[in-house]
Design a protein around this motif. Sequence first.
Motif, PDB file in Angstrom:
ATOM      1  N   GLN A 187       0.854  -1.194   0.000  1.00 48.56           N
ATOM      2  CA  GLN A 187       0.000   0.000   0.000  1.00 48.56           C
ATOM      3  C   GLN A 187       0.881   1.232   0.000  1.00 48.56           C
ATOM      4  OE1 GLN A 187      -2.397   0.094   3.570  1.00 48.56           O
ATOM      5  NE2 GLN A 187      -4.101  -0.976   2.597  1.00 48.56           N
ATOM      6  N   ASP A 222       0.682   4.205   1.819  1.00 50.78           N
ATOM      7  CA  ASP A 222      -0.104   4.519   3.002  1.00 50.78           C
ATOM      8  C   ASP A 222       0.222   5.944   3.466  1.00 50.78           C
ATOM      9  OD1 ASP A 222      -1.872   3.689   5.045  1.00 50.78           O
ATOM     10  OD2 ASP A 222      -0.184   3.410   6.415  1.00 50.78           O
ATOM     11  N   GLY A 229      -8.086   3.143  -3.747  1.00 55.36           N
ATOM     12  CA  GLY A 229      -7.663   3.671  -2.451  1.00 55.36           C
ATOM     13  C   GLY A 229      -8.854   3.922  -1.561  1.00 55.36           C
ATOM     14  N   PHE A 235      -3.497   3.518  -0.626  1.00 53.36           N
ATOM     15  CA  PHE A 235      -3.743   3.107  -2.006  1.00 53.36           C
ATOM     16  C   PHE A 235      -3.160   1.725  -2.250  1.00 53.36           C
ATOM     17  CE2 PHE A 235      -3.230   7.681  -1.738  1.00 53.36           C
ATOM     18  CZ  PHE A 235      -4.456   8.088  -2.217  1.00 53.36           C
TER      19      PHE A 235
END
Length: 459
Positions: free
Chosen positions: A230, A232, A353, A402
């Motif tokens: 991710q 993040d 996301g 995301f």
Amino acid sequence: MHRTLTIESTEKVGQKIRLSGWVNTIRSHGKIAFLDLRDRAGMVQVVFPPNSLGMVEDLKSEWVVEIVGEVKKRPENMINDEIPTGTIEVAAESVEVLSESKTPPFDVDTDGKEVSEELRMKYRYIDMRRDRIQRNLRKRHEIAHFFRNFLTDEGFVEVETPILTKSTPEGARDFLVPSRKQAGHFYALPQSPQQYKQLLMVGGIEKYFQFARCFRDEDIRADRQAEFTQLDMEVSFMSRDEILELVEKMYISIIKNLFPEKRIKEVPFPRIPYKEAIKKYNSDRPDLREESDELAFAFVVDFPMFEKVDNGWRSEHHPFTMPVEDDPEKIKKNPGDVLAHQYDLVLNGNEIGGGSIRSHRPEILEAVFEVLGHNKKEIREKFGHLLDAFEYGAPPHGGIAFGFERFLMVMFGEENIREVMAFPKTGDGRGLMMGTPSADLVKDQLDELHIKIINKNEK
Ligand code: ASP
């Protein structure tokens, strides 16, 4: 003599160069032979005139060689527009074999779609030599690099958070790691760095991001792996709209810089309330494209806070999301009516996301946990650290994460997440190349971990 990359050879016409790489193909035409040499930058044609044919006789595809030769301009009618080095060729003077190769299990000069997944995964180190995977991995790096620079310029700090941690609910099962020193205790691998990033906000970092590895023990699908990355983020003192504007700016900027040939359908990205999305598109991740080559971004906002399940309520996003209702009693009384400060980013029908503004008031967080069916004692045990932290000056904060690979899949037009990862696992979670998960543990290892394997039949 320094090594020359294949792509650099076009600038060295008339010079002697040394190339290193893999034999892609050899074409022998009796008196003359051609060898396509491949390296990380691409491919170049090496020619062997009659007097040096002996040099290629024994070579085979995928052998690693070093070739010294002179760069020559190709005659007009021999120019190959399909490859960047198509204006030249290298006349071989010597070949040294650095490493031989067995006959590979499949060709690497195709896109690989004709080869079985199992075979590709087992020999991933060969499979990734093919142009498609090389391009995906290199572009993946470029995109990550761009995100890093963008966020750094915006004042964000990349902070690593622990992998050996405690369960944090994101709606999947945890992977557990037994502790050797604390018998019967287990770490959980993070489903996301959610709690840590919020604690970083309490710690005054203000703008955090991380390319975070996340682990969710759930069924693997075409767009999902148990272990994934991710992008993040978490910020303090920013409103929902400020966060969405930042996200929008970031994606517009990456498309403009790294995918200039693509067109974004609508800017600013439309913001669609969840209810409207469901009513109009029957989906909370609508595909808003009109032409297939558009990029249709949208934010879906105003999600419900809770979702009704058989035995009570479940968080629509996760429990750390701030409900729009800020009276703990009302939250507990009518959970079904409570909206959340949650937002998703959707691209061409994919959720790429999701995030939210967080509850930083302990009493709201407690009310949410109660709705989710935790009693006071459990709340203390599981989330006491966060509730405690929020008693020491927690700034208002929010964030988003995301799914990095999912974005890559959409941008590269890949249908399976495996194509954008270096070492993915099969649908049932096996790593075929390394043979994971493995059962070949030494008995002592299990003893040390206070673990006894019981066969189902023995039970
Ligand atoms: N931790 C969340 C997730 O993984 C993202 C967020 O709320 O920032 O979906």
